[in-house]
Enzyme design. Structure first.
Site, PDB file in Angstrom:
ATOM      1  N   ARG A 280     -25.703  -1.904   8.156  1.00 13.32           N
ATOM      2  CA  ARG A 280     -25.042  -3.591   8.830  1.00 13.32           C
ATOM      3  C   ARG A 280     -25.560  -4.016   9.378  1.00 13.32           C
ATOM      4  O   ARG A 280     -25.458  -5.397   9.723  1.00 13.32           O
ATOM      5  CB  ARG A 280     -24.049  -4.421   7.900  1.00 13.32           C
ATOM      6  CG  ARG A 280     -23.193  -2.635   6.908  1.00 13.32           C
ATOM      7  CD  ARG A 280     -22.077  -3.233   6.370  1.00 13.32           C
ATOM      8  NE  ARG A 280     -22.184  -3.950   5.423  1.00 13.32           N
ATOM      9  CZ  ARG A 280     -20.893  -4.303   4.830  1.00 13.32           C
ATOM     10  NH1 ARG A 280     -19.085  -4.095   5.505  1.00 13.32           N
ATOM     11  NH2 ARG A 280     -20.648  -5.142   3.606  1.00 13.32           N
TER      12      ARG A 280
ATOM     13  N   LYS B  28       1.039  -1.458   0.095  1.00  9.54           N
ATOM     14  CA  LYS B  28      -0.177  -0.234  -0.056  1.00  9.54           C
ATOM     15  C   LYS B  28       0.839   1.309   0.129  1.00  9.54           C
ATOM     16  O   LYS B  28       1.772   1.347   0.903  1.00  9.54           O
ATOM     17  CB  LYS B  28      -0.508  -0.209   1.472  1.00  9.54           C
ATOM     18  CG  LYS B  28      -2.045   1.175   1.090  1.00  9.54           C
ATOM     19  CD  LYS B  28      -3.277   0.945   2.321  1.00  9.54           C
ATOM     20  CE  LYS B  28      -4.209   1.605   2.923  1.00  9.54           C
ATOM     21  NZ  LYS B  28      -5.161   1.541   3.435  1.00  9.54           N
TER      22      LYS B  28
ATOM     23  N   GLU C 216     -19.053  -5.107  11.576  1.00  8.11           N
ATOM     24  CA  GLU C 216     -20.022  -4.730  12.203  1.00  8.11           C
ATOM     25  C   GLU C 216     -20.719  -5.305  12.620  1.00  8.11           C
ATOM     26  O   GLU C 216     -21.279  -4.844  14.090  1.00  8.11           O
ATOM     27  CB  GLU C 216     -21.026  -3.571  11.159  1.00  8.11           C
ATOM     28  CG  GLU C 216     -19.814  -2.504  10.708  1.00  8.11           C
ATOM     29  CD  GLU C 216     -19.484  -2.840   9.494  1.00  8.11           C
ATOM     30  OE1 GLU C 216     -18.390  -1.776   8.951  1.00  8.11           O
ATOM     31  OE2 GLU C 216     -19.293  -4.523   8.731  1.00  8.11           O
TER      32      GLU C 216
END
Length: 633
Positions: free
Chosen positions: A395, A282, A367
């Site tokens: 969610r 990254k 979540e």
């Protein structure tokens, strides 16, 4: 940018030599740093997938072959290779979306910017291809290792593994991070795959984690000790995935174009589900990102491209106010714990984690699990604070309802970026929470109007031990304090009629929700200039409706509610019901967000577009007052 400007579609890549492809990769990195530094956006993830994306488009024939991106914040390179090279208004009104957008290109198949869903899409698309006779059209699903911490990804893998004739290529973009370094058993296992060493570590992971994995876990753990494979063979990289029934290729150097193309070609020709495990970095190629340990420039604002430093110094924001108060509460209450879903820094919990490392839990992009884990913590006498973006709580609604509220547990949910967030588009506007949470019995919901109210209402929330509480606030800088001039019940009065008389009713009662307070006060000033008097109140806690509100409403000729939430089932609707239940026959007009998926633009532009500004609201109130002859003569 000599090569990049010649790329108008994926097939333009076919005529480039290996040397030119390497040159193109460097051009793309330079373009991303230069352009994204001007607008802000997801820089680090895209710098990490340059070669990966080039190789995919060389091997697969998009849009005939469907290429899908989980979350989608790593799709900038894909946009460049499919003819979208004007990044001058990235994430701005009229410019490119920061995520895949079907309105932009036929190469963008899905617009999911909530994580862990892409494998489910891939399963469905591949099955549809089979039914329609398109057996030679692979579906390519790019998923980061962070998204593999989400349960939906494993539900999909379980189904994909059961369909051996579906040509699905699962590209695991393994950079050890989602926002920050990825946490969890699976992430640790992928780290083991990177080295193919650490037998004891992996054996411990298998004992603790695999046996808890539904459906496939026990079978995988049994294989570890079974006669079909020895321990060494199982720990080899392909072991975990192939025992799921999935062909495994890798680990592949995600920055080696030749190795990537070779792996993708093998995967494409296999004819069944294949996992291609790619190791990427990254922020690759940009020194400032590579040296940023927090998130490798996952998302940046406008920055100096040479240094990576912000162009403007941001003021105090809502998130940091919450973070500071959590640290203070942690000192006072040893029972206070915090949970986040792979967003420790974005939701402001990093200072709490530093101060109390044994009282913070990052559950990954999960979540639902965050809510149920919180329920377990509360059952055993702790008070969990679950901090997520408002849009992501959607969610976990079932868990809030059935696992927290049903059990009357003291869990506080803190919703960052509530209301219109703007530049990240439809998926990130936090415009649903105050509607969906209205139906949860016993739940109490606070909408602070300023920094001081964030602190006060967070403290009030964590004092509740027998019901879920929610504190929601906006994105960005928090404005000046909005003082109260009085109280009615539990509500703060922000403005009375200019004559100051407490006995004489005003024309309009304006009920201001959370961050809309400055807007409502401005609207009241505009009305006053037209001879229309108003009272402005902030309920502070918007669920349940304050018992004093119907009586106050009865003293006015019109009630207006203003909220940074969808109008359907929102606070305005709840107040209207409360007035009906109290037999208060006063007209009510609710202002809020229309139930639409809003295109990306700045928050101000969106609010103006939907009529949620002080002049627009004042004008509509003036028309209502005039039409109904409410105003005094």
């Amino acid at each position: 940018m000599a090569l990049l400007t010649r790329i108008r579609g994926p097939r333009d890549l076919d005529r480039l030599t290996p040397a030119q492809l390497a040159e193109l990769a460097e051009e793309i990195r330079g373009f991303l740093v230069e352009e994204v530094s001007k607008t802000g956006g997801h820089l680090g993830p895209n710098l990490g997938v340059v070669e990966l994306t080039i190789a995919m488009h060389r091997v697969f024939d998009s849009p005939r072959d469907r290429i899908l991106f989980d979350t989608g914040h790593q799709s900038y390179v894909h946009k460049l290779l499919t003819g979208r090279q004007d990044f001058s208004r990235l994430k701005m009104k009229g410019g490119l979306s920061g995520y895949p957008s079907r309105a932009e290109s036929e190469h963008d198949v899905i617009e999911n910017s909530h994580a862990s869903t892409v494998l489910g899409y891939a399963d469905g698309l591949a099955k549809a291809n089979k039914i329609q006779g398109h057996k030679d059209r692979p579906v390519v699903a790019v998923i980061g290792d962070g998204a593999l911490t989400g349960g939906m990804a494993w539900e999909a893998l379980n189904n994909i593994a059961d369909s051996q004739d579906l040509p699905i290529v699962i590209v695991v973009n393994d950079n050890e991070r989602s926002y920050s370094p990825t946490i969890g058993g699976l992430a640790n296992h992928l780290a083991t795959l990177r080295t193919t060493q650490g037998y004891e570590r992996f054996l411990s992971w298998g004992k603790d984690a695999l046996q808890r994995t539904p459906v496939v876990g026990q079978a995988m753990f049994d294989t570890l000790h079974g006669a079909k494979k020895g321990l060494k063979d199982f720990i080899a990289p392909q072991g975990m995935f192939e025992d799921l029934g999935l062909k495994y290729l890798g680990p592949i150097d995600g920055h080696d174009l030749q190795a990537l193309e070779s792996a993708f070609t093998k995967a494409r020709n296999f004819g069944g589900p294949v996992i291609v495990h790619c190791i990427t970095e990254k922020g690759r190629g940009y020194h400032a990102a590579e040296n940023n340990d927090e998130d490798r420039f996952h998302a940046v604002g406008v920055i100096h491209p040479d240094t990576g430093l912000p162009v403007k110094t941001a003021g105090k924001d809502w998130t940091s106010v919450f973070g500071e108060e959590m640290v203070a509460l942690g000192r006072e209450r040893r029972d206070l714990v915090a949970i986040t879903a792979a967003m420790l820094h974005p939701v402001g919990l990093a200072p709490f984690a530093k101060a109390y490392p044994d009282r913070i839990f990052d559950v990954g992009i999960a979540e639902q699990h965050a809510a149920v884990c919180a329920a377990g913590l509360a059952t055993n006498g702790l008070h969990p604070v679950v901090a997520v973006y408002a849009t992501f709580l959607n969610r976990a609604f079932d868990q809030v309802l059935m696992d927290v509220a049903l059990h009357r547990l003291g869990v506080t949910f803190v919703l960052d970026r509530a209301g219109v967030t703007g530049t990240d588009g439809a998926s990130h506007n936090g415009m649903w929470d105050m509607s969906i949470l209205q139906v949860v019995p016993g739940l109490r919901l606070a909408a602070p109007r300023d920094a001081e109210q964030v602190r006060l209402q967070l403290r009030e929330a964590v004092e509740v031990a027998d019901a879920p509480t929610v504190v929601r606030y906006s994105k960005g800088n928090v404005g000046p304090a909005v003082p109260a001039v009085g109280t009615v019940g539990g509500m703060d009065v922000l403005r009375r009629p200019e004559d100051g008389s407490a006995d004489e009713a005003a024309d309009v009662l304006i009920v201001s929700i959370g961050a809309m307070a400055p807007l409502c006060l401005e609207a009241a000033e505009l009305l006053a200039a037209q001879g229309i008097t108003s009272t402005v109140v902030d309920p502070r806690w918007v669920k349940p409706v304050d018992a004093a509100l119907p009586g106050l409403a009865a003293q006015h000729r019109l009630v207006v509610t203003v909220e940074d939430n969808g109008r359907a089932g929102g606070v305005g609707a709840a107040i209207a019901q409360a007035l009906r239940d109290a037999d208060v026959d006063v007209p009510l007009r609710d202002f809020g967000i229309p139930q639409e998926f809003l295109d990306h633009a700045s928050r101000g532009e969106i609010l103006e577009e939907i009529g949620l500004t002080a002049p627009a609201i004042a004008k509509k109130i003036e028309a209502l007052v005039s039409t109904r002859s409410f105003a005094r003569s």
